[in-house]
Design a protein around this motif. Structure first.
Motif, PDB file in Angstrom:
ATOM      1  N   GLU A   1      53.630  34.706  30.308  1.00 42.79           N
ATOM      2  CA  GLU A   1      52.692  35.117  31.211  1.00 42.79           C
ATOM      3  C   GLU A   1      51.508  34.391  30.884  1.00 42.79           C
ATOM      4  O   GLU A   1      51.003  33.945  30.030  1.00 42.79           O
ATOM      5  N   VAL A   2      50.705  33.898  32.225  1.00 43.59           N
ATOM      6  CA  VAL A   2      49.535  33.331  32.205  1.00 43.59           C
ATOM      7  C   VAL A   2      48.520  34.226  32.846  1.00 43.59           C
ATOM      8  O   VAL A   2      48.562  34.481  34.230  1.00 43.59           O
ATOM      9  N   LYS A   3      47.535  34.383  32.266  1.00 43.09           N
ATOM     10  CA  LYS A   3      46.562  35.548  32.569  1.00 43.09           C
ATOM     11  C   LYS A   3      45.592  34.688  33.537  1.00 43.09           C
ATOM     12  O   LYS A   3      45.251  33.552  33.237  1.00 43.09           O
ATOM     13  N   GLY A   4      45.035  35.288  34.460  1.00 42.23           N
ATOM     14  CA  GLY A   4      44.043  34.472  35.392  1.00 42.23           C
ATOM     15  C   GLY A   4      43.574  35.470  36.551  1.00 42.23           C
ATOM     16  O   GLY A   4      43.779  36.628  36.465  1.00 42.23           O
ATOM     17  N   GLN A   5      42.957  34.880  37.518  1.00 44.97           N
ATOM     18  CA  GLN A   5      42.557  35.652  38.553  1.00 44.97           C
ATOM     19  C   GLN A   5      43.237  35.572  39.770  1.00 44.97           C
ATOM     20  O   GLN A   5      43.802  34.369  40.069  1.00 44.97           O
ATOM     21  N   PHE A   6      42.986  36.343  40.691  1.00 45.09           N
ATOM     22  CA  PHE A   6      43.749  36.087  41.937  1.00 45.09           C
ATOM     23  C   PHE A   6      42.886  36.240  43.192  1.00 45.09           C
ATOM     24  O   PHE A   6      41.720  36.864  43.086  1.00 45.09           O
ATOM     25  N   ASP A   7      43.087  35.595  43.926  1.00 48.11           N
ATOM     26  CA  ASP A   7      42.238  35.639  45.358  1.00 48.11           C
ATOM     27  C   ASP A   7      42.370  37.138  46.273  1.00 48.11           C
ATOM     28  O   ASP A   7      43.132  37.888  45.757  1.00 48.11           O
ATOM     29  N   VAL A   8      41.537  37.284  47.204  1.00 48.55           N
ATOM     30  CA  VAL A   8      41.598  38.360  47.906  1.00 48.55           C
ATOM     31  C   VAL A   8      43.087  38.553  48.766  1.00 48.55           C
ATOM     32  O   VAL A   8      43.174  39.477  49.549  1.00 48.55           O
ATOM     33  N   PHE A   9      43.974  37.633  48.696  1.00 47.98           N
ATOM     34  CA  PHE A   9      45.248  37.837  49.113  1.00 47.98           C
ATOM     35  C   PHE A   9      46.085  37.997  48.215  1.00 47.98           C
ATOM     36  O   PHE A   9      47.544  38.166  48.489  1.00 47.98           O
ATOM     37  N   GLY A  10      45.974  38.243  46.935  1.00 48.73           N
ATOM     38  CA  GLY A  10      46.710  38.574  45.808  1.00 48.73           C
ATOM     39  C   GLY A  10      47.643  37.321  45.322  1.00 48.73           C
ATOM     40  O   GLY A  10      48.668  37.478  44.664  1.00 48.73           O
ATOM     41  N   LEU A  11      47.050  36.225  45.492  1.00 50.33           N
ATOM     42  CA  LEU A  11      47.607  35.047  45.299  1.00 50.33           C
ATOM     43  C   LEU A  11      46.766  34.229  44.182  1.00 50.33           C
ATOM     44  O   LEU A  11      45.541  34.436  44.044  1.00 50.33           O
ATOM     45  N   SER A  12      47.664  33.249  43.512  1.00 52.77           N
ATOM     46  CA  SER A  12      47.024  32.433  42.410  1.00 52.77           C
ATOM     47  C   SER A  12      47.640  31.189  42.399  1.00 52.77           C
ATOM     48  O   SER A  12      48.914  31.160  41.966  1.00 52.77           O
ATOM     49  N   LYS A  13      47.119  30.089  42.045  1.00 48.96           N
ATOM     50  CA  LYS A  13      47.787  28.902  41.423  1.00 48.96           C
ATOM     51  C   LYS A  13      48.066  28.695  40.145  1.00 48.96           C
ATOM     52  O   LYS A  13      48.911  28.015  39.707  1.00 48.96           O
ATOM     53  N   THR A  14      47.219  29.644  39.531  1.00 55.69           N
ATOM     54  CA  THR A  14      47.538  29.519  37.938  1.00 55.69           C
ATOM     55  C   THR A  14      48.009  30.732  37.182  1.00 55.69           C
ATOM     56  O   THR A  14      48.799  30.758  36.345  1.00 55.69           O
ATOM     57  N   ALA A  15      47.329  31.832  37.686  1.00 52.60           N
ATOM     58  CA  ALA A  15      47.887  33.332  37.143  1.00 52.60           C
ATOM     59  C   ALA A  15      49.212  33.635  37.548  1.00 52.60           C
ATOM     60  O   ALA A  15      49.562  33.518  38.618  1.00 52.60           O
ATOM     61  N   THR A  16      50.112  34.262  36.678  1.00 51.58           N
ATOM     62  CA  THR A  16      51.490  34.491  37.092  1.00 51.58           C
ATOM     63  C   THR A  16      51.556  35.870  37.371  1.00 51.58           C
ATOM     64  O   THR A  16      50.776  36.708  36.830  1.00 51.58           O
ATOM     65  N   ILE A  17      52.560  36.298  37.823  1.00 51.68           N
ATOM     66  CA  ILE A  17      52.931  37.693  38.205  1.00 51.68           C
ATOM     67  C   ILE A  17      54.345  37.848  37.585  1.00 51.68           C
ATOM     68  O   ILE A  17      55.170  36.822  37.400  1.00 51.68           O
ATOM     69  N   PRO A  18      54.744  39.162  37.114  1.00 54.52           N
ATOM     70  CA  PRO A  18      56.066  39.487  36.691  1.00 54.52           C
ATOM     71  C   PRO A  18      57.005  39.248  37.753  1.00 54.52           C
ATOM     72  O   PRO A  18      56.934  39.800  38.834  1.00 54.52           O
ATOM     73  N   TRP A  19      58.077  38.426  37.436  1.00 56.13           N
ATOM     74  CA  TRP A  19      59.322  38.423  38.522  1.00 56.13           C
ATOM     75  C   TRP A  19      60.491  39.277  37.960  1.00 56.13           C
ATOM     76  O   TRP A  19      61.462  38.668  37.019  1.00 56.13           O
ATOM     77  N   PHE A  20      60.745  40.327  38.901  1.00 61.45           N
ATOM     78  CA  PHE A  20      62.043  41.049  38.355  1.00 61.45           C
ATOM     79  C   PHE A  20      62.610  41.887  39.696  1.00 61.45           C
ATOM     80  O   PHE A  20      62.020  41.862  40.720  1.00 61.45           O
TER      81      PHE A  20
END
Length: 183
Positions: A164-183
């Protein structure tokens, strides 16, 4: 991110899948904007060629509860099934989900013409190159809240990894650096 909410879309004859997805995503974006949130991410677990009928919203339990405090789905709630806040499974992979933009656009060309920084001959070359280099990523077609015009938000899925890479998301819930769990 330890928790998630699933939103399953149920399109009908009156409202097609892509239209419903675009409109639900638009109200999701508005809710994130109203909350001034930077710690909620979104994924599309059914993504293949299209984004699919399932939106998965990731975040902390308190943040997701805050998201759900008001009926933010509004009239689209009848076309959706929303789960309760659930714990993310333990054995998952991670990926970034971000926006990707085309470098060559018609609006950029108009600005170049207006500034007179491109010749007539180069305008034709620019248009040809622009058409050849189009994006084939899945996209959402959203309505701008400031000018009511449509714009496409192309989505890029990063490589799967085990950390996991922690970070911030934009107001669309997207990020070029922060990851989300994929399952």
């Amino acid at each position: 991110m330890d928790y998630y909410i699933d939103i399953k879309l149920f399109p009908t004859k009156e409202i097609r899948e892509n239209v419903l997805l675009n409109q639900v995503y638009t109200v999701f974006h508005k809710r994130l904007y109203d909350l001034k949130s930077n710690d909620i991410g979104i994924s599309f677990p059914q993504y293949k060629l299209k984004l699919g009928r399932l939106l998965r919203i990731h975040g902390k339990k308190e943040t997701l509860n805050k998201l759900e405090e008001i009926a933010w789905l509004g009239k689209y709630k009848t076309y959706c099934k929303v789960t309760k806040v659930e714990t993310i499974p333990e054995d998952v992979q991670y990926r970034t989900i971000s926006r990707i933009q085309q470098n060559m656009t018609e609006s950029k060309l108009r600005r170049l013409i207006k500034r007179e920084t491109i010749s007539e001959k180069d305008i034709k070359k620019y248009r040809l190159k622009m058409l050849q280099g189009g994006l084939d990523n899945p996209y959402l077609e959203l309505t701008s809240m400031s000018n009511n015009q449509f714009h496409r938000r192309f989505i890029e899925f990063g490589e799967l990894n085990n950390k996991e890479v922690k970070g911030q998301f934009d107001v669309f819930g997207l990020s070029k650096t922060a990851t989300i769990p994929w399952f």
